[in-house]
Design an enzyme around this catalytic site. Structure first.
Site, PDB file in Angstrom:
ATOM      1  N   THR A  72       0.843  -1.200   0.000  1.00 53.04           N
ATOM      2  CA  THR A  72       0.000   0.000   0.000  1.00 53.04           C
ATOM      3  C   THR A  72       0.876   1.248   0.000  1.00 53.04           C
ATOM      4  OG1 THR A  72      -1.721  -1.194   1.183  1.00 53.04           O
ATOM      5  CG2 THR A  72      -1.817   1.214   1.295  1.00 53.04           C
ATOM      6  N   ASN A 154      -4.845  -9.643  -8.060  1.00 54.69           N
ATOM      7  CA  ASN A 154      -5.074 -10.310  -6.775  1.00 54.69           C
ATOM      8  C   ASN A 154      -6.380 -11.072  -6.696  1.00 54.69           C
ATOM      9  OD1 ASN A 154      -5.594  -7.366  -6.895  1.00 54.69           O
ATOM     10  ND2 ASN A 154      -6.676  -7.726  -4.975  1.00 54.69           N
ATOM     11  N   HIS A 204       4.466 -10.110   2.685  1.00 60.54           N
ATOM     12  CA  HIS A 204       3.563 -11.074   3.338  1.00 60.54           C
ATOM     13  C   HIS A 204       2.796 -11.984   2.386  1.00 60.54           C
ATOM     14  CE1 HIS A 204      -0.548  -9.078   3.124  1.00 60.54           C
ATOM     15  NE2 HIS A 204       0.206  -8.037   2.833  1.00 60.54           N
ATOM     16  N   THR A 240      12.657   4.931  10.843  1.00 58.02           N
ATOM     17  CA  THR A 240      13.606   3.863  11.189  1.00 58.02           C
ATOM     18  C   THR A 240      13.221   2.577  10.470  1.00 58.02           C
ATOM     19  OG1 THR A 240      13.922   4.883  13.330  1.00 58.02           O
ATOM     20  CG2 THR A 240      14.567   2.564  13.152  1.00 58.02           C
ATOM     21  N   CYS A 324      -9.149  -6.933   1.262  1.00 58.48           N
ATOM     22  CA  CYS A 324      -9.595  -5.576   1.628  1.00 58.48           C
ATOM     23  C   CYS A 324     -11.046  -5.387   1.259  1.00 58.48           C
ATOM     24  CB  CYS A 324      -8.781  -4.520   0.907  1.00 58.48           C
ATOM     25  SG  CYS A 324      -7.124  -5.042   0.607  1.00 58.48           S
TER      26      CYS A 324
HETATM   27  C1  LIG Z   1      -1.982  -6.533  -5.735  1.00 58.66           C
HETATM   28  C2  LIG Z   1      -1.821  -5.980  -4.362  1.00 58.66           C
HETATM   29  N1  LIG Z   1      -1.355  -4.737  -4.204  1.00 58.66           N
HETATM   30  C3  LIG Z   1      -1.183  -4.185  -2.996  1.00 58.66           C
HETATM   31  C4  LIG Z   1      -1.503  -4.873  -1.850  1.00 58.66           C
HETATM   32  C5  LIG Z   1      -1.332  -4.215  -0.510  1.00 58.66           C
HETATM   33  O1  LIG Z   1      -0.172  -4.657   0.090  1.00 58.66           O
HETATM   34  P1  LIG Z   1       0.055  -4.516   1.691  1.00 58.66           P
HETATM   35  O2  LIG Z   1      -0.939  -5.422   2.333  1.00 58.66           O
HETATM   36  O3  LIG Z   1       1.473  -4.963   1.870  1.00 58.66           O
HETATM   37  O4  LIG Z   1      -0.130  -3.085   2.016  1.00 58.66           O
HETATM   38  C6  LIG Z   1      -1.986  -6.198  -1.973  1.00 58.66           C
HETATM   39  C7  LIG Z   1      -2.347  -6.998  -0.786  1.00 58.66           C
HETATM   40  O5  LIG Z   1      -3.311  -6.877  -0.157  1.00 58.66           O
HETATM   41  C8  LIG Z   1      -2.157  -6.751  -3.259  1.00 58.66           C
HETATM   42  O6  LIG Z   1      -2.668  -7.959  -3.428  1.00 58.66           O
END
Ligand SMILES: Cc1ncc(COP(=O)(O)O)c(C=O)c1O
Length: 383
Positions: A72, A154, A204, A240, A324
C-alpha cells in the site's frame, strides 16, 4: 478439525526459516541502522544485504530499492511521489494511466490525486482481465507522467504482458510502474528487459512478515517524498527501518523456489479441473496467463459468501474477493470489469493456494465443495 488455508492471496504463513532469520534482529542485533556505533552497523549490514537480495531478484541495482511498510505504501509513494514532483517542477504533466482492475490502494490513490488536479485514464480489460495494448498506446498523451498497471491480479490472477507494455512506454517516453505484490517470485520480473521504472513489492504474500515492502525506483527517476522525517532510504522514505522485517522479507525471497511454483501450477490445475466438473461453473480470468496460486470460480445461482461459510464450518478458509474488499459488501470491481453481472460476481469464490498446499487438501476440498454446491443449489431461490 483440519485447517485448510486457501486464502494465500490475502496473506501467507511465515516460513519457519524466515522466522528463524528474523529472531536475532529482535533479541541480539536490535540496533538502529542509522546509528554509527557497532550495534547500528550490524543492523545496517543486514539491511544492505537484504537490499542486495531483493534487487537481484528483479534485476535491479542495490541502490534502486527503497524499503517501505508494504504494498500500500509503495503504491502510494510511486503514484503520489511522481505526481507531486511534476507539480513542484511545473512540467505541465498531470496524466496517469492505470486500469480498472488495480488493487484498491492504487485506485483510491488515483481517485485522491484526481482531487489534486490529476487526470486519470482507467483502461478497460477484456473478459480474461487483459488490457488492450492498442488502447494503452492511444491513451498516452504529451501530458502523461506514468502508466501504472498491475502485474498479477489479486482477485482473478491474470498476468499482464510486462515486456509489451514496457516497450510501448519506452517508445512513447513515459514511465512504467507495476504493482507486483501478487506476482513477485512467482512470475519473472526483470526491470531492464521489461523496461520497468518503478515496481511495488511486498513480503507477506511470499511467506515473509506483514508490514514490510519495497519500491524499486530506477536510478534518476525523481520522486517527491510523501512523508517527511530523518531522511532514511535515500531521503525518499523517512522512518527507522524495520530491520527484522526486512531481513525476513529477503529470506523469503532467497528461499523461493521454481519447484514450488511448478507444484502450485499442478495443484491449481487439479483444482480448476475438479471444480469445473460441477455443472454451471465458470473460471474467471485467463486459463493460461494465470498466477500459479489463483483459482476464481463463479457458481452462478448461489452466493459465494454462502459457499465460503459452509467451507469455513469444515475448516477451509477461502475468500469472496480481495481481503480488503471483503470489508464491504460491494460487488468486486474486478469481476465487474471482466463483464460479470452482479449475480455472477457475487456467486464467485477465490481459492488461493501456497507452497504448503497438498494433494490431500485438494481432494478433501473438491469432495466437500461438490456436496456444498449441490445442497445450496437445492435451496437457492435464484434458478
Ligand atoms: C496486488 C496488491 N497490491 C497491494 C496490496 C497491498 O499490500 P500490503 O498489504 O502490503 O499493504 C496487496 C495486498 O493486499 C495486493 O494484493
Amino acid at each position: 478439525m483440519k485447517l485448510i488455508y486457501f486464502d494465500n492471496a490475502a496473506t501467507t504463513r511465515v516460513d519457519d526459516d524466515v522466522l528463524k532469520a528474523m529472531i536475532p534482529y529482535f533479541t541480539e542485533k536490535y540496533g538502529n541502522a542509522s546509528s554509527t556505533h557497532f550495534k547500528g552497523q550490524e543492523a545496517k549490514n543486514a539491511l544492505e544485504d537484504s537490499r542486495k537480495t531483493i534487487a537481484k531478484a528483479i534485476g535491479a541495482k542495490t541502490s534502486e530499492i527503497i524499503f517501505t511498510s508494504g504494498g500500500t505504501e509503495s503504491n502510494n509513494l510511486a503514484l503520489k511521489g511522481l505526481f507531486f514532483w511534476n507539480q513542484e517542477n511545473n512540467t505541465g504533466k498531470n496524466h496517469i494511466i492505470t486500469t480498472r482492475i488495480e488493487h484498491d490502494c492504487v485506485l483510491n490513490s488515483c481517485r485522491w490525486l484526481e482531487k489534486q488536479g490529476a487526470k486519470i485514464t482507467y483502461l478497460d480489460v477484456d473478459a480474461e482481465g487483459l488490457i488492450s495494448l492498442d488502447e494503452l498506446e492511444k491513451a498516452i498523451t504529451p501530458k502523461t507522467i506514468l502508466v501504472s498497471i498491475i502485474h498479477g491480479n489479486n482477485e482473478i490472477g491474470t498476468i499482464q504482458n510486462m515486456e509489451a507494455i514496457g516497450s510501448i512506454c519506452r517508445k512513447k517516453g513515459v514511465l512504467f510502474h507495476t504493482d507486483a505484490c501478487q506476482s513477485f517470485t512467482k512470475v519473472p520480473i526483470d526491470v531492464r528487459k521489461q523496461n520497468l521504472n518503478l515496481v511495488t513489492l511486498n513480503s507477506h504474500k511470499i511467506h515473509g512478515p506483514k508490514g514490510v515492502g519495497a519500491l524499486y525506483i530506477q536510478e534518476g527517476i525523481p520522486i517527491t517524498p510523501v512523508s517527511h522525517g530523518g531522511g532514511h532510504e535515500r531521503k525518499i522514505r523517512s522512518g527507522t527501518e524495520n530491520v527484522s522485517g526486512i531481513v525476513g522479507f529477503a529470506k523469503a525471497v532467497e528461499i523461493s523456489k521454481k519447484k514450488d511454483i511448478e507444484n502450485m501450477i499442478r495443484l491449481r490445475d487439479r483444482l480448476i479441473e475438479g471444480i469445473l466438473r460441477i455443472p454451471n461453473t465458470k473460471l474467471n480470468g485467463s486459463r493460461t496467463k494465470r498466477l500459479c496460486n489463483n483459482v476464481n470460480i463463479s457458481f452462478n445461482n448461489i452466493e459465494g459468501e454462502s459457499i465460503g461459510g459452509y467451507l469455513e464450518q469444515i475448516g477451509i478458509c477461502t475468500s469472496t474477493g480481495s481481503a480488503c474488499a471483503s470489508h464491504s459488501l460491494e460487488t468486486s470491481h474486478v469481476l465487474k470489469s471482466i463483464g460479470l453481472t452482479p449475480i455472477q460476481a457475487n456467486s464467485s469464490l477465490r481459492i488461493s493456494i501456497s507452497k504448503y498446499t497438498t494433494d490431500e487438501e485438494i481432494n478433501y476440498f473438491l469432495e466437500n465443495l461438490a456436496r456444498i454446491v449441490e445442497k445450496l443449489r437445492k435451496i437457492s431461490p435464484i434458478k
